[in-house]
Motif scaffolding. Structure first.
Motif, mmCIF file in Angstrom:
data_model
loop_
_atom_site.group_PDB
_atom_site.id
_atom_site.type_symbol
_atom_site.label_atom_id
_atom_site.label_comp_id
_atom_site.label_asym_id
_atom_site.label_seq_id
_atom_site.Cartn_x
_atom_site.Cartn_y
_atom_site.Cartn_z
ATOM 1 N N ARG A 84 -1.203 -3.138 -11.806
ATOM 2 C CA ARG A 84 -0.406 -3.566 -10.655
ATOM 3 C C ARG A 84 0.623 -2.492 -10.294
ATOM 4 N NH1 ARG A 84 0.415 -8.714 -8.670
ATOM 5 N NH2 ARG A 84 2.299 -9.029 -7.449
ATOM 6 N N SER A 85 1.202 -1.869 -11.319
ATOM 7 C CA SER A 85 2.204 -0.822 -11.073
ATOM 8 C C SER A 85 1.599 0.360 -10.314
ATOM 9 C CB SER A 85 2.828 -0.351 -12.391
ATOM 10 O OG SER A 85 1.843 0.203 -13.232
ATOM 11 N N ASP A 86 0.318 0.660 -10.544
ATOM 12 C CA ASP A 86 -0.343 1.737 -9.805
ATOM 13 C C ASP A 86 -0.465 1.369 -8.325
ATOM 14 O OD1 ASP A 86 -0.812 3.307 -12.145
ATOM 15 O OD2 ASP A 86 -2.528 2.018 -12.610
ATOM 16 N N LEU A 87 -0.764 0.115 -8.061
ATOM 17 C CA LEU A 87 -0.856 -0.350 -6.678
ATOM 18 C C LEU A 87 0.512 -0.290 -6.008
ATOM 19 C CD1 LEU A 87 -2.454 -1.601 -4.349
ATOM 20 C CD2 LEU A 87 -2.068 -3.847 -5.392
ATOM 21 N N LEU A 88 1.548 -0.729 -6.701
ATOM 22 C CA LEU A 88 2.898 -0.690 -6.135
ATOM 23 C C LEU A 88 3.349 0.752 -5.888
ATOM 24 C CD1 LEU A 88 4.645 -3.539 -8.148
ATOM 25 C CD2 LEU A 88 3.846 -3.594 -5.775
ATOM 26 N N THR A 89 3.000 1.660 -6.776
ATOM 27 C CA THR A 89 3.324 3.073 -6.584
ATOM 28 C C THR A 89 2.635 3.606 -5.335
ATOM 29 O OG1 THR A 89 3.702 3.465 -8.931
ATOM 30 C CG2 THR A 89 3.098 5.379 -7.606
ATOM 31 N N ALA A 90 1.372 3.248 -5.148
ATOM 32 C CA ALA A 90 0.630 3.697 -3.964
ATOM 33 C C ALA A 90 1.229 3.106 -2.687
ATOM 34 C CB ALA A 90 -0.841 3.323 -4.092
ATOM 35 N N ILE A 91 1.654 1.855 -2.749
ATOM 36 C CA ILE A 91 2.295 1.231 -1.591
ATOM 37 C C ILE A 91 3.598 1.966 -1.270
ATOM 38 C CG2 ILE A 91 3.491 -0.838 -0.760
ATOM 39 C CD1 ILE A 91 1.363 -2.484 -2.311
ATOM 40 N N GLY A 92 4.391 2.275 -2.295
ATOM 41 C CA GLY A 92 5.639 2.995 -2.084
ATOM 42 C C GLY A 92 5.414 4.337 -1.402
ATOM 43 N N ALA A 93 4.434 5.090 -1.878
ATOM 44 C CA ALA A 93 4.124 6.392 -1.268
ATOM 45 C C ALA A 93 3.639 6.217 0.165
ATOM 46 C CB ALA A 93 3.067 7.114 -2.109
ATOM 47 N N ASP A 94 2.831 5.199 0.385
ATOM 48 C CA ASP A 94 2.311 4.928 1.726
ATOM 49 C C ASP A 94 3.442 4.563 2.685
ATOM 50 O OD1 ASP A 94 -0.026 4.566 3.486
ATOM 51 O OD2 ASP A 94 0.527 2.447 3.440
ATOM 52 N N VAL A 95 4.386 3.764 2.223
ATOM 53 C CA VAL A 95 5.521 3.372 3.071
ATOM 54 C C VAL A 95 6.332 4.602 3.459
ATOM 55 C CG1 VAL A 95 7.728 2.134 3.095
ATOM 56 C CG2 VAL A 95 5.680 0.992 2.259
ATOM 57 N N LEU A 96 6.604 5.466 2.489
ATOM 58 C CA LEU A 96 7.373 6.677 2.803
ATOM 59 C C LEU A 96 6.636 7.548 3.811
ATOM 60 C CD1 LEU A 96 8.835 7.705 -0.682
ATOM 61 C CD2 LEU A 96 10.014 6.628 1.249
ATOM 62 N N ASP A 97 5.313 7.658 3.674
ATOM 63 C CA ASP A 97 4.516 8.420 4.643
ATOM 64 C C ASP A 97 4.604 7.792 6.035
ATOM 65 O OD1 ASP A 97 3.721 10.176 2.656
ATOM 66 O OD2 ASP A 97 1.726 9.275 2.409
ATOM 67 N N LYS A 98 4.522 6.473 6.098
ATOM 68 C CA LYS A 98 4.558 5.781 7.391
ATOM 69 C C LYS A 98 5.943 5.869 8.032
ATOM 70 C CE LYS A 98 0.548 2.871 6.840
ATOM 71 N NZ LYS A 98 -0.254 3.786 7.624
ATOM 72 N N VAL A 99 6.994 5.827 7.239
ATOM 73 C CA VAL A 99 8.341 5.985 7.791
ATOM 74 C C VAL A 99 8.512 7.405 8.333
ATOM 75 C CG1 VAL A 99 10.807 6.114 7.177
ATOM 76 C CG2 VAL A 99 9.426 4.152 6.434
ATOM 77 N N ALA A 100 8.010 8.395 7.616
ATOM 78 C CA ALA A 100 8.090 9.787 8.087
ATOM 79 C C ALA A 100 7.329 9.944 9.403
ATOM 80 C CB ALA A 100 7.546 10.735 7.027
ATOM 81 N N ALA A 101 6.152 9.354 9.491
ATOM 82 C CA ALA A 101 5.357 9.443 10.721
ATOM 83 C C ALA A 101 6.056 8.717 11.873
ATOM 84 C CB ALA A 101 3.957 8.871 10.499
#
Length: 184
Positions: free
Chosen positions: A52-69
């Motif tokens: 689950r922590s791997d999924l949450l880490t991926a979500i965190g990275a994805d959110v940061l990418d989407k905020v940057a975009a």
């Protein structure tokens, strides 16, 4: 690292999108619930995200990418600062489920990939300082205050959409309040 195939990329994206939808509605949802929402088997989810922590880490990275975009799309350097801030607010509003999940999930805030201040944060602070200098944003409010007001307004708008307020109405009220809050 080899590039992922199109199928692998689409499956990963489907899992991430499903996880955001499921976990933002119920933070205690299981990986099985995420798998069902993504239209894949639980073993497929575990192949991409063993824990689950791997999924949450991926979500965190994805959110940061989407905020940057979103920050890039808002063109913060164009036009008067208040209009640029409104464009950013509109872009970030569309990330509601992702950002709400981020705010509501303490494990995401503790993630090692999380930066205290991102490029998007710095761009927003620069925009606010520009607005204060040009007299279009209240000079009594420092950049940190305006940033926190923006996030608080967005959070309220996202919560209102969960309580049956139409999205366009919640965004309209958010922008209206932001205009009044920052005006000199």
């Amino acid at each position: 690292m080899p590039t992922e195939s199109g199928t692998r990329t689409r499956t990963r994206r489907a899992i991430l999108d499903a996880a955001v939808a499921v976990l933002s509605a119920d933070a205690t949802a299981s990986l099985g619930d995420v798998a069902a929402a993504a239209g894949v088997g639980r073993t497929t989810v575990h192949r991409y995200f063993p824990e689950r922590s791997d999924l949450l880490t991926a979500i965190g990275a994805d959110v940061l990418d989407k905020v940057a975009a979103a920050t890039d799309r808002a063109r913060l350097g164009d036009g008067p600062a208040p209009q640029a801030l409104e464009r950013l607010c509109q872009e970030l509003f569309e990330l509601g489920d992702r950002l709400t999940l981020l705010f509501d999930t303490p494990q995401l805030a503790d993630w090692s990939g999380w930066e205290e201040e991102t490029d998007a944060d710095r761009a927003l602070a620069e925009l606010i300082e520009r607005g204060r200098a040009e007299g279009t944003i209240d000079p009594e409010m420092d950049a940190a205050w305006v940033q926190n007001v923006l996030w608080a307004l967005l959070y309220v708008a996202w919560e209102q959409t969960r309580e049956a307020t139409p999205k366009h109405r919640a965004l309209t009220l958010c922008l209206h309040t932001l205009r009044k809050a920052i005006s000199p």
